[in-house]
Design a protein around this motif. Sequence first.
Motif, short mmCIF file in Angstrom:
data_model
loop_
_atom_site.label_atom_id
_atom_site.label_comp_id
_atom_site.label_asym_id
_atom_site.label_seq_id
_atom_site.Cartn_x
_atom_site.Cartn_y
_atom_site.Cartn_z
N VAL A 172 -1.34 31.89 12.41
CA VAL A 172 -1.31 31.73 13.86
C VAL A 172 -1.06 30.26 14.16
O VAL A 172 -1.82 29.39 13.73
CB VAL A 172 -2.62 32.20 14.51
N LYS A 173 0.01 29.98 14.90
CA LYS A 173 0.33 28.62 15.32
C LYS A 173 -0.24 28.37 16.69
O LYS A 173 0.10 29.05 17.65
CB LYS A 173 1.84 28.41 15.33
N LEU A 174 -1.12 27.37 16.77
CA LEU A 174 -1.72 27.03 18.06
C LEU A 174 -0.72 26.24 18.89
O LEU A 174 0.19 25.59 18.37
CB LEU A 174 -3.00 26.22 17.85
N GLY A 175 -0.89 26.27 20.19
CA GLY A 175 0.01 25.55 21.09
C GLY A 175 0.42 26.42 22.24
O GLY A 175 -0.14 27.50 22.49
N ALA A 176 1.42 25.97 22.96
CA ALA A 176 1.81 26.68 24.17
C ALA A 176 2.38 28.06 23.86
O ALA A 176 2.19 29.00 24.62
CB ALA A 176 2.84 25.84 24.94
N ARG A 177 3.11 28.19 22.73
CA ARG A 177 3.75 29.47 22.43
C ARG A 177 2.82 30.42 21.69
O ARG A 177 2.89 31.62 21.88
CB ARG A 177 5.02 29.22 21.60
N GLY A 257 -2.99 26.70 5.33
CA GLY A 257 -2.23 25.99 6.36
C GLY A 257 -1.11 26.88 6.85
O GLY A 257 -1.33 28.01 7.29
N THR A 258 0.12 26.39 6.76
CA THR A 258 1.28 27.19 7.16
C THR A 258 2.03 27.74 5.97
O THR A 258 3.13 28.27 6.14
CB THR A 258 2.23 26.32 8.01
N GLN A 259 1.47 27.61 4.78
CA GLN A 259 2.17 28.01 3.57
C GLN A 259 1.60 29.31 3.01
O GLN A 259 0.39 29.43 2.82
CB GLN A 259 2.10 26.89 2.53
N LEU A 260 2.48 30.26 2.77
CA LEU A 260 2.09 31.56 2.26
C LEU A 260 1.92 31.48 0.74
O LEU A 260 2.76 30.95 0.03
CB LEU A 260 3.16 32.60 2.61
N VAL A 261 0.82 32.03 0.26
CA VAL A 261 0.51 32.03 -1.17
C VAL A 261 0.31 33.47 -1.62
O VAL A 261 -0.45 34.23 -1.01
CB VAL A 261 -0.75 31.21 -1.48
N ALA A 262 1.02 33.86 -2.68
CA ALA A 262 0.86 35.17 -3.31
C ALA A 262 0.46 34.96 -4.76
O ALA A 262 1.05 34.14 -5.47
CB ALA A 262 2.16 35.97 -3.22
#
Length: 643
Positions: A172-177, A257-262
């Motif tokens: 989830v990216k916080l901010g206006a969008r 963070g914003t990085q996907l880990v599998a």
Amino acid sequence: VRMAGLVRLNVGGRLFCTSAATLAPSSTSFFSALLGGRMASLLDETGAYFIDRDPDLFAIILNYLRTNKVMLGNLSVSMLRHEAEFYGIMSLVQKLDICFGQSTCGGLLFHAFLPPLVDQGHVVAIAGGHNIIAVAQEHQVTCWAFSEAGGWEAFGRSPKFDAPIEHVAINVKLGARGETTVAIACGTKIRLWDAGVRRSHPAATAAAAQPTAAAPQQERVGGASGPTNAWLSDEGADTDLVLLDLSVRVDSLFYIGTQLVAISRTGRVGIRNSMTQQWQVQDVQRIASFERCGLLLLLGTCDGNLYSVDLEKFPLRMKDNDLLISHLYTDPTRDAITALSVYAPPAPSIERGLEIAYGTQSGLVKVIIQHPETIGQPPVCFQTFTVHRSAIVSVMLSEKFLVSVCSHNNHVRTWKLARFRGRISTQPGSLPLASFNVASFDPRCVGPFGDRDQEQVFIQKVISNTSQVLVVHAATGERICMVDSVDGSNVTHACLHDCGISSRLGSRPRRFLLTGHQTGSVQVWDVMTALELFAARNAQPRASAKGEAIGAADVGSDESLLAVLDTLDIGPAYAHAHPHAHPQPHCASPPHGPAAASLPYLTQSQPSSAASLAGLAHPALLPSAAASSRTSVISLSANGTPC
């Protein structure tokens, strides 16, 4: 048996005499079938019908049939209701439900009921980020958002999948969008879904329509989309999606963070950077456990090695197509590292150290420390605990406590830690705090769960097919609360989710227990209130600890736990049908130390190398049917060596 309209009954060894008209007011009751010859009957030596039930409860039921009044005495309402159901006296069942039954609106801790938007099977996984959760049913994912003003609202639904969904992760990216990206794992494949933004947001429509470019090495396949969500594609078309392939089965999926880990327990790690959209895969030794701390990922292997991946440097400092997986530490005995926990003491970055607790295959729990002045050197062993004799399946290190769980009956040991200026100290040292079992026949890991800066809890499902979940304090073993499904459906998945601080000034943070159910619904429970009531009970004198707070939020009891176990047949038939009833970590390499003899399942032959990797310690690495050859738990076992 029947003389002049009289009926003689032998119930549990006590004789009763009544009339046929009293016993059979309804043609569908037990007694109507018994007296009408529609069911087999057994007579005692006096010729009375023998019924092998509780005579005290039957006396209350017989009195109700005579007078239409209920006189409980000191007997249990739930037991009386159970007997009334057995005898088919539905009018009594309805009266007990009206007077003593649980409301379908839930109790004090019940917060919300999220119905399934589509019929796509039971809930298999739930992932949360900030105030948004992704609910994965067997073949589809739905996103829900929570706000103080609007409550819970569904704002996105993924396309349907032919293959069953196994794991889900959310970013989830916080901010206006407020953009939301969901990663969905089916076997070896990972698909990315742009859930868009909440429909209540003015930019929702515009955000959902804007595509996101994909990396050139990612495979593109056909897919579907809806008006408020789109699949990420490499050409920006709504009918395309990005497909990532780990080449081996994904055992854990999450965002750092914003990085996907599998992660695959076979030893393969895949990382995708959301900014560069680069998907990188690298092999290491077979993975037995993992842990996250900030942007640091730690991997524990079956040969006793500890590796670290600094995602802050990925992909800026990649070297020779490498993920910068660095060797951090090697266990002196080369014992498999089956559980990991990391704690970074709050301090300025120049003084920040790293404390790592890990458990081994042989039952040892060790704490190793890397101080800021020793960065670049291996961590040093601070303390070793030898209180377990079975493999460690979970460990948690926080500011105040150290908690370890071993594979024998989910036995838990806890210690209270001493610190000096934020660092763990030997004076007065670690003090033993509690020893208890978290009884569970469910193969999923019981925890501990929760932010290390808050109260840690165990989530306890006594058996797999149950509508009840218990929340237990991780440090003391005290029961915080018990929740029961408001619609009576079985719980198939449960997790703890912190919504963070509300945007409203003065509002307290939200902490929820999310339970996914067989019906596809999700029920939300207010754990923060339960923790506050728990703290209030502990603050009261023991003489008054059973006051109003306990009545308001049900904490359950030992009797209620046994009542759940009554629904499970713990015998040879169950052991044969559930050969992996309890998660126990094991690797190909034999365990070291005195606990080797207590792990007889290691000597059993495995059908394949892949099968020998099952049953790993970390909760996210546990398969749906944990591979353990010990089938007995909850102190009922004759196998294995207890702690």
